[in-house]
Enzyme design. Structure first.
Site, PDB file in Angstrom:
ATOM      1  N   HIS A  20     -51.472-133.995-138.679  1.00 36.69           N
ATOM      2  CA  HIS A  20     -49.790-133.631-138.051  1.00 36.69           C
ATOM      3  C   HIS A  20     -49.563-132.092-138.734  1.00 36.69           C
ATOM      4  O   HIS A  20     -49.928-131.808-139.805  1.00 36.69           O
ATOM      5  CB  HIS A  20     -48.774-134.560-138.580  1.00 36.69           C
ATOM      6  CG  HIS A  20     -47.320-134.382-137.958  1.00 36.69           C
ATOM      7  ND1 HIS A  20     -46.553-133.352-138.055  1.00 36.69           N
ATOM      8  CD2 HIS A  20     -47.069-134.955-136.731  1.00 36.69           C
ATOM      9  CE1 HIS A  20     -45.668-133.236-137.493  1.00 36.69           C
ATOM     10  NE2 HIS A  20     -45.742-134.284-136.725  1.00 36.69           N
ATOM     11  N   ASN A  48     -43.363-141.678-134.730  1.00 32.14           N
ATOM     12  CA  ASN A  48     -43.424-140.940-136.120  1.00 32.14           C
ATOM     13  C   ASN A  48     -42.277-140.917-136.826  1.00 32.14           C
ATOM     14  O   ASN A  48     -41.508-140.019-136.303  1.00 32.14           O
ATOM     15  CB  ASN A  48     -44.217-139.757-135.771  1.00 32.14           C
ATOM     16  CG  ASN A  48     -44.353-139.020-137.253  1.00 32.14           C
ATOM     17  OD1 ASN A  48     -44.120-139.554-138.232  1.00 32.14           O
ATOM     18  ND2 ASN A  48     -45.048-137.849-137.181  1.00 32.14           N
ATOM     19  N   GLY A  60     -39.283-131.126-133.278  1.00 29.56           N
ATOM     20  CA  GLY A  60     -37.990-131.197-134.361  1.00 29.56           C
ATOM     21  C   GLY A  60     -36.930-130.015-133.771  1.00 29.56           C
ATOM     22  O   GLY A  60     -36.224-129.775-134.519  1.00 29.56           O
ATOM     23  N   SER A  91     -40.245-132.830-129.295  1.00 33.03           N
ATOM     24  CA  SER A  91     -38.957-133.173-128.915  1.00 33.03           C
ATOM     25  C   SER A  91     -39.112-133.901-127.528  1.00 33.03           C
ATOM     26  O   SER A  91     -38.179-133.743-126.623  1.00 33.03           O
ATOM     27  CB  SER A  91     -38.379-131.819-128.391  1.00 33.03           C
ATOM     28  OG  SER A  91     -38.158-130.986-129.501  1.00 33.03           O
ATOM     29  N   GLU A 132     -49.191-131.359-129.759  1.00 33.78           N
ATOM     30  CA  GLU A 132     -47.940-131.268-130.157  1.00 33.78           C
ATOM     31  C   GLU A 132     -47.793-129.686-130.485  1.00 33.78           C
ATOM     32  O   GLU A 132     -48.164-129.357-131.737  1.00 33.78           O
ATOM     33  CB  GLU A 132     -47.600-131.971-131.537  1.00 33.78           C
ATOM     34  CG  GLU A 132     -48.050-133.716-131.318  1.00 33.78           C
ATOM     35  CD  GLU A 132     -46.954-134.153-132.485  1.00 33.78           C
ATOM     36  OE1 GLU A 132     -46.187-134.736-132.047  1.00 33.78           O
ATOM     37  OE2 GLU A 132     -47.505-134.082-133.602  1.00 33.78           O
ATOM     38  N   LYS A 171     -41.695-140.075-139.622  1.00 29.31           N
ATOM     39  CA  LYS A 171     -41.766-139.027-140.929  1.00 29.31           C
ATOM     40  C   LYS A 171     -41.267-139.605-142.201  1.00 29.31           C
ATOM     41  O   LYS A 171     -41.445-140.871-142.509  1.00 29.31           O
ATOM     42  CB  LYS A 171     -41.256-137.824-140.322  1.00 29.31           C
ATOM     43  CG  LYS A 171     -41.672-137.527-138.872  1.00 29.31           C
ATOM     44  CD  LYS A 171     -41.433-135.863-138.315  1.00 29.31           C
ATOM     45  CE  LYS A 171     -41.899-135.672-137.208  1.00 29.31           C
ATOM     46  NZ  LYS A 171     -41.803-134.418-136.516  1.00 29.31           N
ATOM     47  N   GLU A 226     -47.164-130.639-139.443  1.00 27.49           N
ATOM     48  CA  GLU A 226     -46.167-130.612-140.927  1.00 27.49           C
ATOM     49  C   GLU A 226     -47.177-130.447-142.052  1.00 27.49           C
ATOM     50  O   GLU A 226     -47.056-129.988-143.214  1.00 27.49           O
ATOM     51  CB  GLU A 226     -45.042-131.707-140.890  1.00 27.49           C
ATOM     52  CG  GLU A 226     -43.988-131.357-139.947  1.00 27.49           C
ATOM     53  CD  GLU A 226     -43.285-132.403-139.355  1.00 27.49           C
ATOM     54  OE1 GLU A 226     -43.333-133.588-140.087  1.00 27.49           O
ATOM     55  OE2 GLU A 226     -42.472-132.461-138.707  1.00 27.49           O
TER      56      GLU A 226
HETATM   57  P1  PGA Z   1     -40.158-134.532-132.565  1.00 28.22           P
HETATM   58  O1  PGA Z   1     -41.315-134.879-133.550  1.00 28.22           O
HETATM   59  O2  PGA Z   1     -40.200-135.656-131.604  1.00 28.22           O
HETATM   60  O3  PGA Z   1     -38.969-134.929-133.616  1.00 28.22           O
HETATM   61  O4  PGA Z   1     -40.242-133.306-132.078  1.00 28.22           O
HETATM   62  C1  PGA Z   1     -42.765-135.159-133.031  1.00 28.22           C
HETATM   63  C2  PGA Z   1     -43.837-135.240-133.684  1.00 28.22           C
HETATM   64  O5  PGA Z   1     -43.609-134.438-135.030  1.00 28.22           O
HETATM   65  O6  PGA Z   1     -44.671-136.070-133.783  1.00 28.22           O
END
Ligand code: PGA
Length: 253
Positions: A96, A10, A172, A212, A166, A12, A98
């Protein structure tokens, strides 16, 4: 039949045309396990979807990061599922955290989106996960079950869905869930499928972990019996993503 390992990248809201060229050439040059072992999907921002799709090696598929909840029309700024299908984009990421947190997408709205995307022929990476407060309150399973139920209530088949667990506190942050924490929730979700949908859906639906994931933690996470792959954010922009894809080989050992 086993569940084929699935690795999603992803990207983003990141990247310039130059960055995207670099990522694509790294992916094209990388030595990857065969498509019998792993399914790889990368998700660039909408504006790069067609160029990435045409420049990327054919074994790697593309996904959009979102799409509109119903048929396109007077919805300024949105992109419809029909448009993605028209462009030959096979996958979409929905729900997601976010978008749930920043754009206030509710469980029901995400369920509607998943149902509409599937009805148009897209495959969906549907995301669920608890916040740190919810984990500390001991409500993790309740939260992810409610998020999954809101999707299940709107769809009739899980064939074209990959469920991404997740934990919000791991996204992140560099704070990865321990393999045991990931396994516990994945097993809990599989049990939820078994009790609420069917034994077949429980056995065949891929449940991938995100938050992460890196080149250094992917093998241990991927070795957990109910972890069927990853959704990778930050590390999917780096050459390390190749190592994460190779973690699929832990299932072949
Ligand atoms: P990250 O994000 O690997 O940067 O923690 C994962 C995601 O949001 O799918």
């Amino acid at each position: 039949m086993g569940r084929k390992f699935f690795v999603g990248g992803n990207w983003k809201c990141n990247g310039t045309t130059e960055d995207v060229k670099k990522i694509v050439s790294t992916l094209n040059a990388g030595e990857l396990p065969s498509t019998d072992i792993v399914e790889v999907v990368v998700s660039p921002p909408f504006v790069f979807l067609t160029s990435v799709k045409s420049e990327l090696r054919p074994e790697i598929q593309v996904a959009a990061q979102n799409c509109w909840v119903k048929k396109g029309g007077a919805f300024t700024g949105e992109v419809s599922a029909e448009m993605l299908v028209n462009l030959g984009v096979p996958w979409v990421i929905l729900g997601h955290s976010e978008r749930r947190a920043l754009l206030h997408e509710t469980n029901e709205f995400v369920g509607d989106k998943v149902a509409y995307a599937l009805s148009q022929g897209l495959k969906v990476i549907a995301c669920v996960g608890e916040t740190l407060e919810q984990r500390e309150a001991g409500t993790t399973m309740e939260v992810v079950a409610a998020q999954t139920k809101a999707i299940a209530d709107k769809i009739s088949s899980w064939d074209n869905v990959v469920l991404a667990y997740e934990p919000v506190w791991a996204i992140g942050t560099g704070k990865v869930a321990s393999p045991a924490q990931a396994q516990e929730v994945h097993a809990g979700l599989r049990k939820w499928f078994e009790e609420n949908i069917s034994a077949d859906v429980a056995a065949t639906t891929r449940i991938i972990y995100g938050g992460s994931v890196s080149g250094s933690n992917c093998k241990e996470l991927g070795g957990q019996p109910d972890v069927d792959g990853f959704l990778v954010g930050g590390a999917s922009l780096k050459p390390e993503f190749i190592d994460i894809i190779k973690a699929a080989e832990v299932k072949c050992a």
